[in-house]
Design a protein around this motif. Structure first.
Motif, mmCIF file in Angstrom:
data_model
loop_
_atom_site.group_PDB
_atom_site.id
_atom_site.type_symbol
_atom_site.label_atom_id
_atom_site.label_comp_id
_atom_site.label_asym_id
_atom_site.label_seq_id
_atom_site.Cartn_x
_atom_site.Cartn_y
_atom_site.Cartn_z
ATOM 1 N N GLU A 9 56.042 -60.431 -2.335
ATOM 2 C CA GLU A 9 55.609 -61.223 -3.486
ATOM 3 C C GLU A 9 56.553 -62.393 -3.781
ATOM 4 O OE1 GLU A 9 57.623 -58.905 -7.264
ATOM 5 O OE2 GLU A 9 55.739 -58.134 -6.466
ATOM 6 N N LEU A 10 57.779 -62.336 -3.268
ATOM 7 C CA LEU A 10 58.738 -63.430 -3.478
ATOM 8 C C LEU A 10 58.534 -64.576 -2.496
ATOM 9 C CD1 LEU A 10 62.035 -61.408 -4.063
ATOM 10 C CD2 LEU A 10 60.436 -62.305 -5.775
ATOM 11 N N LEU A 11 57.852 -64.311 -1.395
ATOM 12 C CA LEU A 11 57.723 -65.292 -0.333
ATOM 13 C C LEU A 11 56.658 -66.333 -0.658
ATOM 14 C CD1 LEU A 11 57.812 -62.864 2.732
ATOM 15 C CD2 LEU A 11 59.734 -63.998 1.593
ATOM 16 N N ASP A 12 56.950 -67.580 -0.357
ATOM 17 C CA ASP A 12 55.941 -68.620 -0.484
ATOM 18 C C ASP A 12 54.946 -68.484 0.661
ATOM 19 O OD1 ASP A 12 57.790 -69.477 1.465
ATOM 20 O OD2 ASP A 12 57.428 -71.580 1.043
ATOM 21 N N ARG A 13 53.907 -69.290 0.638
ATOM 22 C CA ARG A 13 52.858 -69.198 1.651
ATOM 23 C C ARG A 13 53.420 -69.321 3.063
ATOM 24 N NH1 ARG A 13 50.521 -73.056 4.286
ATOM 25 N NH2 ARG A 13 51.192 -74.660 2.841
ATOM 26 N N GLN A 14 54.308 -70.291 3.280
ATOM 27 C CA GLN A 14 54.857 -70.505 4.614
ATOM 28 C C GLN A 14 55.665 -69.302 5.089
ATOM 29 O OE1 GLN A 14 54.810 -72.634 2.043
ATOM 30 N NE2 GLN A 14 55.023 -74.751 2.704
ATOM 31 N N ALA A 15 56.474 -68.752 4.212
ATOM 32 C CA ALA A 15 57.302 -67.603 4.587
ATOM 33 C C ALA A 15 56.441 -66.364 4.833
ATOM 34 C CB ALA A 15 58.347 -67.317 3.518
ATOM 35 N N LEU A 16 55.396 -66.186 4.027
ATOM 36 C CA LEU A 16 54.526 -65.031 4.205
ATOM 37 C C LEU A 16 53.799 -65.101 5.550
ATOM 38 C CD1 LEU A 16 53.698 -62.493 2.555
ATOM 39 C CD2 LEU A 16 51.643 -63.768 1.907
ATOM 40 N N VAL A 17 53.258 -66.266 5.884
ATOM 41 C CA VAL A 17 52.556 -66.448 7.160
ATOM 42 C C VAL A 17 53.528 -66.291 8.331
ATOM 43 C CG1 VAL A 17 51.313 -68.112 8.605
ATOM 44 C CG2 VAL A 17 50.695 -67.839 6.196
ATOM 45 N N ALA A 18 54.700 -66.906 8.229
ATOM 46 C CA ALA A 18 55.696 -66.800 9.303
ATOM 47 C C ALA A 18 56.155 -65.355 9.471
ATOM 48 C CB ALA A 18 56.888 -67.707 9.023
ATOM 49 N N CYS A 19 56.335 -64.659 8.377
ATOM 50 C CA CYS A 19 56.778 -63.259 8.435
ATOM 51 C C CYS A 19 55.711 -62.404 9.128
ATOM 52 C CB CYS A 19 57.068 -62.762 7.023
ATOM 53 S SG CYS A 19 57.925 -61.191 6.977
ATOM 54 N N TRP A 20 54.450 -62.647 8.809
ATOM 55 C CA TRP A 20 53.346 -61.932 9.462
ATOM 56 C C TRP A 20 53.392 -62.155 10.974
ATOM 57 C CZ3 TRP A 20 49.780 -58.300 8.891
ATOM 58 C CH2 TRP A 20 48.637 -58.307 9.698
ATOM 59 N N ARG A 21 53.499 -63.406 11.376
ATOM 60 C CA ARG A 21 53.527 -63.731 12.806
ATOM 61 C C ARG A 21 54.746 -63.130 13.498
ATOM 62 N NH1 ARG A 21 51.664 -70.052 12.505
ATOM 63 N NH2 ARG A 21 49.457 -69.611 12.210
ATOM 64 N N GLU A 22 55.884 -63.197 12.852
ATOM 65 C CA GLU A 22 57.101 -62.680 13.471
ATOM 66 C C GLU A 22 57.090 -61.159 13.541
ATOM 67 O OE1 GLU A 22 60.114 -64.840 11.325
ATOM 68 O OE2 GLU A 22 59.450 -66.709 12.252
ATOM 69 N N ALA A 23 56.502 -60.514 12.545
ATOM 70 C CA ALA A 23 56.386 -59.053 12.599
ATOM 71 C C ALA A 23 55.383 -58.628 13.681
ATOM 72 C CB ALA A 23 56.000 -58.499 11.234
ATOM 73 N N LEU A 24 54.334 -59.430 13.890
ATOM 74 C CA LEU A 24 53.419 -59.150 15.002
ATOM 75 C C LEU A 24 54.147 -59.285 16.341
ATOM 76 C CD1 LEU A 24 50.138 -60.906 13.809
ATOM 77 C CD2 LEU A 24 50.501 -58.433 14.075
ATOM 78 N N LEU A 25 55.013 -60.289 16.452
ATOM 79 C CA LEU A 25 55.825 -60.437 17.655
ATOM 80 C C LEU A 25 56.747 -59.226 17.819
ATOM 81 C CD1 LEU A 25 57.047 -61.948 20.081
ATOM 82 C CD2 LEU A 25 58.488 -63.193 18.440
ATOM 83 N N ALA A 26 57.367 -58.793 16.724
ATOM 84 C CA ALA A 26 58.242 -57.616 16.775
ATOM 85 C C ALA A 26 57.466 -56.391 17.245
ATOM 86 C CB ALA A 26 58.864 -57.363 15.403
ATOM 87 N N GLN A 27 56.244 -56.244 16.754
ATOM 88 C CA GLN A 27 55.400 -55.136 17.181
ATOM 89 C C GLN A 27 55.164 -55.204 18.691
ATOM 90 O OE1 GLN A 27 51.504 -53.460 15.201
ATOM 91 N NE2 GLN A 27 51.002 -55.316 16.346
ATOM 92 N N ALA A 28 54.849 -56.384 19.206
ATOM 93 C CA ALA A 28 54.619 -56.555 20.652
ATOM 94 C C ALA A 28 55.876 -56.207 21.445
ATOM 95 C CB ALA A 28 54.169 -57.984 20.950
ATOM 96 N N VAL A 29 57.022 -56.639 20.937
ATOM 97 C CA VAL A 29 58.291 -56.329 21.606
ATOM 98 C C VAL A 29 58.504 -54.819 21.655
ATOM 99 C CG1 VAL A 29 60.803 -56.502 21.416
ATOM 100 C CG2 VAL A 29 59.394 -58.540 21.043
ATOM 101 N N LEU A 30 58.320 -54.161 20.522
ATOM 102 C CA LEU A 30 58.582 -52.722 20.443
ATOM 103 C C LEU A 30 57.562 -51.899 21.218
ATOM 104 C CD1 LEU A 30 59.739 -52.563 16.740
ATOM 105 C CD2 LEU A 30 61.160 -52.380 18.789
ATOM 106 N N LEU A 31 56.399 -52.473 21.486
ATOM 107 C CA LEU A 31 55.393 -51.795 22.308
ATOM 108 C C LEU A 31 55.547 -52.142 23.785
ATOM 109 C CD1 LEU A 31 52.281 -52.158 19.979
ATOM 110 C CD2 LEU A 31 53.467 -50.028 20.577
ATOM 111 N N GLY A 32 56.568 -52.945 24.111
ATOM 112 C CA GLY A 32 56.850 -53.288 25.495
ATOM 113 C C GLY A 32 55.893 -54.304 26.096
ATOM 114 N N ARG A 33 55.274 -55.116 25.256
ATOM 115 C CA ARG A 33 54.284 -56.088 25.733
ATOM 116 C C ARG A 33 54.848 -57.472 26.010
ATOM 117 N NH1 ARG A 33 49.828 -54.130 21.509
ATOM 118 N NH2 ARG A 33 49.289 -52.200 22.578
#
Length: 151
Positions: A9-33
């Motif tokens: 809730e503290l994140l602005d639109r840009q930070a929220l979108v970037a965080c979503w994308r980066e967490a998706l990347l983290a998920q791919a990394v942790l799944l070995g993709r």
């Protein structure tokens, strides 16, 4: 890669979108993709969990819930799996570090969001609570996390 410990809730639109994308990347990394980012410091706290990818899934779920609240459309089907009871400690000094970092970003790109986020932080702090955290984190006393690159 910046996966904020602060409440979405503290994140602005840009930070929220970037965080979503980066967490998706983290998920791919942790799944070995993907082979990139495998040793990124932001992943350390997730790698320490029983099911790292499911822990990141729980993190993603928290980001998506905030996006839903704001009327954004983040695709829930991109979250591979979610651990039901993820609870990761984050230190109070880490939260303070992130809050200072976020304030600097907001002052440059989202000056209108800065008072919104500041009011939420002020409300929490004046009630004797720590800075608002993402739902999977619990604030504990301590210094800046050792995985923080700027530490």
């Amino acid at each position: 890669m910046r996966m904020w410990s602060l409440a979405p809730e503290l994140l602005d639109r840009q930070a929220l979108v970037a965080c979503w994308r980066e967490a998706l990347l983290a998920q791919a990394v942790l799944l070995g993709r993907t082979r990139g980012y495998t040793n990124h410091p932001q992943l350390i706290r997730f790698k320490l969990q029983a099911d790292p990818a499911a822990a990141v899934g729980a993190y993603l779920r928290g980001i998506r819930l905030e996006a839903d609240r704001r009327g954004y459309s983040f695709d829930d089907s991109r979250i591979e799996r979610v651990a039901p009871d993820v609870n990761i400690d984050v230190t109070t000094d880490q939260l303070a570090f992130e809050w200072t970092h976020l304030q600097a970003k907001l002052a440059v790109r989202s000056i209108d969001w800065l008072p919104v986020a500041t009011a939420r932080v002020h409300e929490s702090v004046t009630q004797g609570r720590p800075l608002p955290v993402h739902p999977i984190f619990t604030a504990v006393p301590g210094g800046v996390e050792p995985w923080e690159r700027a530490a």
